[in-house]
Write a protein that holds these residues in place. Structure first.
Motif, PDB file in Angstrom:
ATOM      1  N   GLU A  46       0.833  -1.203   0.000  1.00 36.14           N
ATOM      2  CA  GLU A  46       0.000   0.000   0.000  1.00 36.14           C
ATOM      3  C   GLU A  46       0.862   1.244   0.000  1.00 36.14           C
ATOM      4  O   GLU A  46       1.840   1.340   0.756  1.00 36.14           O
ATOM      5  CB  GLU A  46      -0.890  -0.020   1.250  1.00 36.14           C
ATOM      6  CG  GLU A  46      -1.708   1.214   1.501  1.00 36.14           C
ATOM      7  CD  GLU A  46      -2.383   1.207   2.873  1.00 36.14           C
ATOM      8  OE1 GLU A  46      -3.413   1.877   3.018  1.00 36.14           O
ATOM      9  OE2 GLU A  46      -1.854   0.545   3.784  1.00 36.14           O
ATOM     10  N   PHE A  47       0.497   2.209  -0.815  1.00 32.02           N
ATOM     11  CA  PHE A  47       1.192   3.490  -0.862  1.00 32.02           C
ATOM     12  C   PHE A  47       0.959   4.252   0.444  1.00 32.02           C
ATOM     13  O   PHE A  47      -0.173   4.322   0.945  1.00 32.02           O
ATOM     14  CB  PHE A  47       0.676   4.303  -2.046  1.00 32.02           C
ATOM     15  CG  PHE A  47       1.123   5.731  -2.060  1.00 32.02           C
ATOM     16  CD1 PHE A  47       0.244   6.751  -1.700  1.00 32.02           C
ATOM     17  CD2 PHE A  47       2.407   6.071  -2.439  1.00 32.02           C
ATOM     18  CE1 PHE A  47       0.626   8.074  -1.723  1.00 32.02           C
ATOM     19  CE2 PHE A  47       2.815   7.400  -2.463  1.00 32.02           C
ATOM     20  CZ  PHE A  47       1.923   8.396  -2.099  1.00 32.02           C
ATOM     21  N   ARG A  58       5.147  16.951  -1.398  1.00 31.18           N
ATOM     22  CA  ARG A  58       4.882  15.689  -0.709  1.00 31.18           C
ATOM     23  C   ARG A  58       3.417  15.331  -0.927  1.00 31.18           C
ATOM     24  O   ARG A  58       2.561  16.221  -1.031  1.00 31.18           O
ATOM     25  CB  ARG A  58       5.155  15.819   0.795  1.00 31.18           C
ATOM     26  CG  ARG A  58       6.517  16.381   1.090  1.00 31.18           C
ATOM     27  CD  ARG A  58       6.679  16.720   2.547  1.00 31.18           C
ATOM     28  NE  ARG A  58       7.764  17.687   2.707  1.00 31.18           N
ATOM     29  CZ  ARG A  58       8.294  18.009   3.867  1.00 31.18           C
ATOM     30  NH1 ARG A  58       7.859  17.437   4.976  1.00 31.18           N
ATOM     31  NH2 ARG A  58       9.260  18.902   3.941  1.00 31.18           N
ATOM     32  N   TYR A  59       3.166  14.057  -0.972  1.00 31.21           N
ATOM     33  CA  TYR A  59       1.792  13.584  -1.166  1.00 31.21           C
ATOM     34  C   TYR A  59       1.600  12.350  -0.300  1.00 31.21           C
ATOM     35  O   TYR A  59       2.481  11.492  -0.248  1.00 31.21           O
ATOM     36  CB  TYR A  59       1.556  13.264  -2.642  1.00 31.21           C
ATOM     37  CG  TYR A  59       0.166  12.765  -2.935  1.00 31.21           C
ATOM     38  CD1 TYR A  59      -0.059  11.423  -3.205  1.00 31.21           C
ATOM     39  CD2 TYR A  59      -0.924  13.626  -2.929  1.00 31.21           C
ATOM     40  CE1 TYR A  59      -1.333  10.956  -3.465  1.00 31.21           C
ATOM     41  CE2 TYR A  59      -2.197  13.165  -3.179  1.00 31.21           C
ATOM     42  CZ  TYR A  59      -2.403  11.830  -3.455  1.00 31.21           C
ATOM     43  OH  TYR A  59      -3.660  11.368  -3.704  1.00 31.21           O
ATOM     44  N   TYR A  60       0.428  12.278   0.365  1.00 36.03           N
ATOM     45  CA  TYR A  60       0.178  11.199   1.313  1.00 36.03           C
ATOM     46  C   TYR A  60      -1.104  10.446   0.981  1.00 36.03           C
ATOM     47  O   TYR A  60      -2.055  11.014   0.428  1.00 36.03           O
ATOM     48  CB  TYR A  60       0.052  11.759   2.728  1.00 36.03           C
ATOM     49  CG  TYR A  60       1.274  12.489   3.222  1.00 36.03           C
ATOM     50  CD1 TYR A  60       1.385  13.868   3.091  1.00 36.03           C
ATOM     51  CD2 TYR A  60       2.321  11.794   3.840  1.00 36.03           C
ATOM     52  CE1 TYR A  60       2.508  14.543   3.543  1.00 36.03           C
ATOM     53  CE2 TYR A  60       3.435  12.465   4.306  1.00 36.03           C
ATOM     54  CZ  TYR A  60       3.525  13.832   4.156  1.00 36.03           C
ATOM     55  OH  TYR A  60       4.636  14.502   4.613  1.00 36.03           O
ATOM     56  N   ALA A  61      -1.138   9.207   1.387  1.00 36.14           N
ATOM     57  CA  ALA A  61      -2.381   8.458   1.352  1.00 36.14           C
ATOM     58  C   ALA A  61      -3.336   9.060   2.381  1.00 36.14           C
ATOM     59  O   ALA A  61      -2.912   9.559   3.432  1.00 36.14           O
ATOM     60  CB  ALA A  61      -2.110   6.991   1.676  1.00 36.14           C
ATOM     61  N   ASP A  62      -4.612   8.991   2.086  1.00 34.07           N
ATOM     62  CA  ASP A  62      -5.616   9.554   3.001  1.00 34.07           C
ATOM     63  C   ASP A  62      -5.542   8.915   4.389  1.00 34.07           C
ATOM     64  O   ASP A  62      -5.798   9.572   5.395  1.00 34.07           O
ATOM     65  CB  ASP A  62      -7.018   9.360   2.428  1.00 34.07           C
ATOM     66  CG  ASP A  62      -7.299  10.272   1.249  1.00 34.07           C
ATOM     67  OD1 ASP A  62      -8.253   9.987   0.507  1.00 34.07           O
ATOM     68  OD2 ASP A  62      -6.567  11.268   1.063  1.00 34.07           O
ATOM     69  N   SER A  63      -5.168   7.651   4.430  1.00 27.55           N
ATOM     70  CA  SER A  63      -5.156   6.920   5.696  1.00 27.55           C
ATOM     71  C   SER A  63      -4.094   7.431   6.672  1.00 27.55           C
ATOM     72  O   SER A  63      -4.183   7.165   7.873  1.00 27.55           O
ATOM     73  CB  SER A  63      -4.934   5.427   5.436  1.00 27.55           C
ATOM     74  OG  SER A  63      -3.728   5.219   4.732  1.00 27.55           O
ATOM     75  N   THR A 106       2.493   6.932  -7.213  1.00 27.40           N
ATOM     76  CA  THR A 106       1.899   6.253  -6.074  1.00 27.40           C
ATOM     77  C   THR A 106       1.761   4.746  -6.261  1.00 27.40           C
ATOM     78  O   THR A 106       1.395   4.051  -5.311  1.00 27.40           O
ATOM     79  CB  THR A 106       0.514   6.837  -5.754  1.00 27.40           C
ATOM     80  OG1 THR A 106      -0.336   6.626  -6.887  1.00 27.40           O
ATOM     81  CG2 THR A 106       0.598   8.325  -5.474  1.00 27.40           C
ATOM     82  N   ALA A 107       2.037   4.235  -7.437  1.00 27.72           N
ATOM     83  CA  ALA A 107       1.897   2.806  -7.703  1.00 27.72           C
ATOM     84  C   ALA A 107       3.229   2.098  -7.479  1.00 27.72           C
ATOM     85  O   ALA A 107       4.263   2.528  -7.999  1.00 27.72           O
ATOM     86  CB  ALA A 107       1.420   2.568  -9.129  1.00 27.72           C
ATOM     87  N   ALA A 108       3.180   1.009  -6.742  1.00 30.72           N
ATOM     88  CA  ALA A 108       4.399   0.293  -6.399  1.00 30.72           C
ATOM     89  C   ALA A 108       5.174  -0.162  -7.632  1.00 30.72           C
ATOM     90  O   ALA A 108       6.410  -0.127  -7.641  1.00 30.72           O
ATOM     91  CB  ALA A 108       4.067  -0.899  -5.511  1.00 30.72           C
ATOM     92  N   GLN A 109       4.455  -0.549  -8.670  1.00 31.99           N
ATOM     93  CA  GLN A 109       5.130  -1.077  -9.853  1.00 31.99           C
ATOM     94  C   GLN A 109       5.931  -0.013 -10.592  1.00 31.99           C
ATOM     95  O   GLN A 109       6.733  -0.335 -11.467  1.00 31.99           O
ATOM     96  CB  GLN A 109       4.133  -1.736 -10.824  1.00 31.99           C
ATOM     97  CG  GLN A 109       3.074  -0.801 -11.365  1.00 31.99           C
ATOM     98  CD  GLN A 109       1.792  -0.884 -10.589  1.00 31.99           C
ATOM     99  OE1 GLN A 109       1.803  -1.165  -9.387  1.00 31.99           O
ATOM    100  NE2 GLN A 109       0.694  -0.649 -11.259  1.00 31.99           N
ATOM    101  N   ASP A 110       5.726   1.240 -10.275  1.00 30.82           N
ATOM    102  CA  ASP A 110       6.450   2.321 -10.940  1.00 30.82           C
ATOM    103  C   ASP A 110       7.800   2.607 -10.294  1.00 30.82           C
ATOM    104  O   ASP A 110       8.571   3.405 -10.826  1.00 30.82           O
ATOM    105  CB  ASP A 110       5.622   3.597 -10.946  1.00 30.82           C
ATOM    106  CG  ASP A 110       4.403   3.490 -11.847  1.00 30.82           C
ATOM    107  OD1 ASP A 110       3.389   4.129 -11.544  1.00 30.82           O
ATOM    108  OD2 ASP A 110       4.473   2.733 -12.848  1.00 30.82           O
ATOM    109  N   TYR A 111       8.077   2.002  -9.159  1.00 32.01           N
ATOM    110  CA  TYR A 111       9.310   2.274  -8.438  1.00 32.01           C
ATOM    111  C   TYR A 111      10.416   1.330  -8.872  1.00 32.01           C
ATOM    112  O   TYR A 111      10.171   0.173  -9.209  1.00 32.01           O
ATOM    113  CB  TYR A 111       9.065   2.204  -6.929  1.00 32.01           C
ATOM    114  CG  TYR A 111       8.394   3.453  -6.426  1.00 32.01           C
ATOM    115  CD1 TYR A 111       7.056   3.720  -6.734  1.00 32.01           C
ATOM    116  CD2 TYR A 111       9.093   4.399  -5.688  1.00 32.01           C
ATOM    117  CE1 TYR A 111       6.445   4.885  -6.310  1.00 32.01           C
ATOM    118  CE2 TYR A 111       8.485   5.568  -5.248  1.00 32.01           C
ATOM    119  CZ  TYR A 111       7.158   5.802  -5.571  1.00 32.01           C
ATOM    120  OH  TYR A 111       6.553   6.971  -5.151  1.00 32.01           O
TER     121      TYR A 111
END
Length: 124
Positions: A46-47, A58-63, A106-111
């Motif tokens: 999870e991002f 900076r950008y955050y997940a809502d959680s 924000t997508a794991a596959q992009d890292y």
């Protein structure tokens, strides 16, 4: 090539705080965005948040918004995640990751590169 190594995980009570660190080596640290992700048992990765190359965005997940803060020190080649007001649902293995695109995705596959992870456990 980039090597990432997380540290700072542990066991904390609900409402407590932890600061994770991610030490980077290899390619110039300021040349790529950095993200934090987490994975709880039985769940997908999870991002959590992302920071731009020089920390201006900076950008955050809502959680985690309002509770977690990402920062970086390019002189020390280190990424941080300050986690406050921790909840049991924050329990997971936390990973730092490098995104060479410079966009901050924000997508794991992009890292492109990942650390080995550090366990965070929040007890109720």
């Amino acid at each position: 090539q980039v090597h990432l190594e997380e540290s700072g995980g542990g066991l904390v009570q609900a409402g407590g705080s932890l600061r994770l660190s991610c030490a980077a080596s290899g390619r110039t640290f300021s040349s790529y965005c950095m993200g934090w992700f987490r994975q709880a048992p039985g769940k997908e990765r999870e991002f959590v948040g992302v920071i731009s190359r020089f920390g201006g965005a900076r950008y955050y997940a809502d959680s985690v918004k309002g509770r977690f803060t990402i920062s970086r020190d390019n002189d020390k080649n280190t990424l941080y995640l300050q986690m406050n007001s921790l909840k049991p649902e924050d329990t997971a293995v936390y990973y730092c990751a490098a995104d060479f695109s410079g966009v901050g995705r924000t997508a794991a596959q992009d890292y492109d590169y990942w650390g080995q992870g550090t366990q965070v456990t929040v007890s109720s």
